[in-house]
Design an enzyme around this catalytic site. Structure first.
Site, PDB file in Angstrom:
ATOM      1  N   LYS A 176    -110.725 -75.665  76.567  1.00 37.53           N
ATOM      2  CA  LYS A 176    -111.796 -75.815  77.560  1.00 37.53           C
ATOM      3  C   LYS A 176    -113.022 -75.088  77.007  1.00 37.53           C
ATOM      4  CE  LYS A 176    -113.072 -77.221  81.706  1.00 37.53           C
ATOM      5  NZ  LYS A 176    -113.069 -78.610  82.177  1.00 37.53           N
ATOM      6  N   ASP A 233     -98.504 -73.587  79.589  1.00 39.51           N
ATOM      7  CA  ASP A 233     -97.562 -73.454  80.710  1.00 39.51           C
ATOM      8  C   ASP A 233     -97.666 -74.682  81.614  1.00 39.51           C
ATOM      9  OD1 ASP A 233     -95.755 -72.378  82.428  1.00 39.51           O
ATOM     10  OD2 ASP A 233     -96.983 -70.690  83.071  1.00 39.51           O
TER      11      ASP A 233
END
Ligand code: NAI
Length: 339
Positions: A176, A233
């Site tokens: 990101k 995750d």
């Protein structure tokens, strides 16, 4: 007569909740392969905490350091002041910097997609999981996201080396960096540098939100994905969902010398003790473990037996729409094992 020495000594953490049930099932299947393993059993999580006052007892850590390999069932992190996750603690204590999760369609397991064969490589030691949080003033909390050149470079090297070794065609970095220009920017910079040393492996990048959309639209396009801890995750559970859920995906936590192989699901307290748990995730992790300890032939025999059981619908636990018990499923796999 002196007893014969086992070929391998491996630390075993049966875990909490359904952990001991799925572990017993997997041990039964591993025994049927004939691979000679001596298990050093240690508790972790709630069971260990109740017995010893430690959720991660030091003798357990010493055992894994000595044996270099562990098979781990899911553990429950005690809900009490001051406890960080047992899993995060184990990864930190042993510097298990890479989480490796292969995701592919198993025969006979219902899924919305076909042709999925991807590998998630998740950085395991830093990012928001560094556990650095504090209250700046009442009502304002700061959680620190740590990204370092060292950890980003070594996870990138792990991903590209894995890709090359296993004949995979491409590595995609997930990030990101458009918003976290410094943190994710550094991560990306490190992956790009490593990518230049692997001209035989195609490299591309995707912003995490767009990557999630592409994954749920056309997952068969992806190959190796490398990413920082938090995205890893989330994306790894998303990918498990693409092929049938957390019950059918194995994983490994790897350091430079040590490997801890574990199921990705939790201790499932809602079904613990009922013989309903699906042991397949831990079984797939144990297959990764067999390959890691150079018992590739045994790994292939387990995979052929599992394939036969699933393909022919010989046994199936309740989460996959069947009626088999945990051990009933294990017995079916043992019976299907080729000579
Ligand atoms: P969970 O994965 O234990 O359960 C979620 C749902 O999936 C439940 O309905 C459960 O019955 C089902 N499920 C999970 N594994 C299954 C299996 N093998 N066969 C059939 N059904 C299965 O997640 P939850 O409830 O969020 O966590 C429970 C505990 O597990 C918590 O204490 C958590 O901290 C711990 N946990 C431990 C992990 C580990 O040790 N690697 C990973 C995730 C959670």
């Amino acid at each position: 007569m002196t007893p014969l020495m086992a070929t391998h000594t491996i630390t075993l953490i049966p875990g909490d909740g359904i952990g001991p049930e799925v572990t017993n099932a997997v041990l039964r299947i591993l025994a049927a392969t004939g691979v000679s393993i001596e298990w050093e059993r240690h508790d972790a999580g709630v069971t260990a905490f109740e017995r010893t006052g430690h959720a991660l007892p030091p003798p357990l850590i010493e055992s894994i350091r000595r044996n270099k390999v562990a098979l781990k069932g899911p553990v429950t992190t005690p809900i009490a002041e001051g406890f960080t996750s047992v899993n995060v603690g184990l990864r930190k204590a042993l510097d298990l910097y890479a989480n490796l999760r292969p995701v592919w369609n198993l025969p006979g397991v219902p899924s919305k997609f076909t042709g999925i064969d991807l590998v998630i490589v998740r950085e395991n030691t830093e990012d928001l999981y560094a556990g650095l949080e504090h209250e700046v003033v009442p009502g304002v909390v700061e959680s620190l996201k740590i990204i370092t050149e060292r950890a980003s470079t070594r996870i990138a090297e792990f991903a590209f080396t894995h890709a090359r070794r296993h004949g995979r065609k491409s590595v995609t970095a997930i990030h990101k960096a458009n918003i976290m220009k410094l943190g994710d920017g550094l991560f990306l910079e490190c992956v790009r540098t490593v990518a230049r040393a692997f001209p035989d492996v195609r490299y591309d990048e995707k912003i995490v939100d767009a990557a999630c959309m592409h994954l749920v639209m056309d997952p068969a396009k992806f190959d190796v994905l490398v990413m920082p801890n938090l995205y890893g995750d989330i994306v790894s559970d998303l990918c498990a969902g693409l092929v049938g859920g957390l019950g059918v995906v194995g994983a490994a936590n790897l350091g430079t010398e040590i490997g801890v192989f574990e199921a990705v699901h939790g201790s499932a307290p809602d079904i613990a003790g009922k013989g309903l748990a699906n042991p397949m995730a831990l079984l797939l992790s144990s297959v990764m473990m067999l390959r890691h300890i150079d018992e590739g032939q045994a790994a292939e025999r387990v995979m052929r037996a599992l394939g036969r059981v699933l393909d022919q619908g010989l046994a199936r636990t309740r989460d996959l729409g069947g009626t088999s018990s945990t051990l009933g499923f294990a017995d079916a796999v043992c019976q299907a094992m080729p000579e």
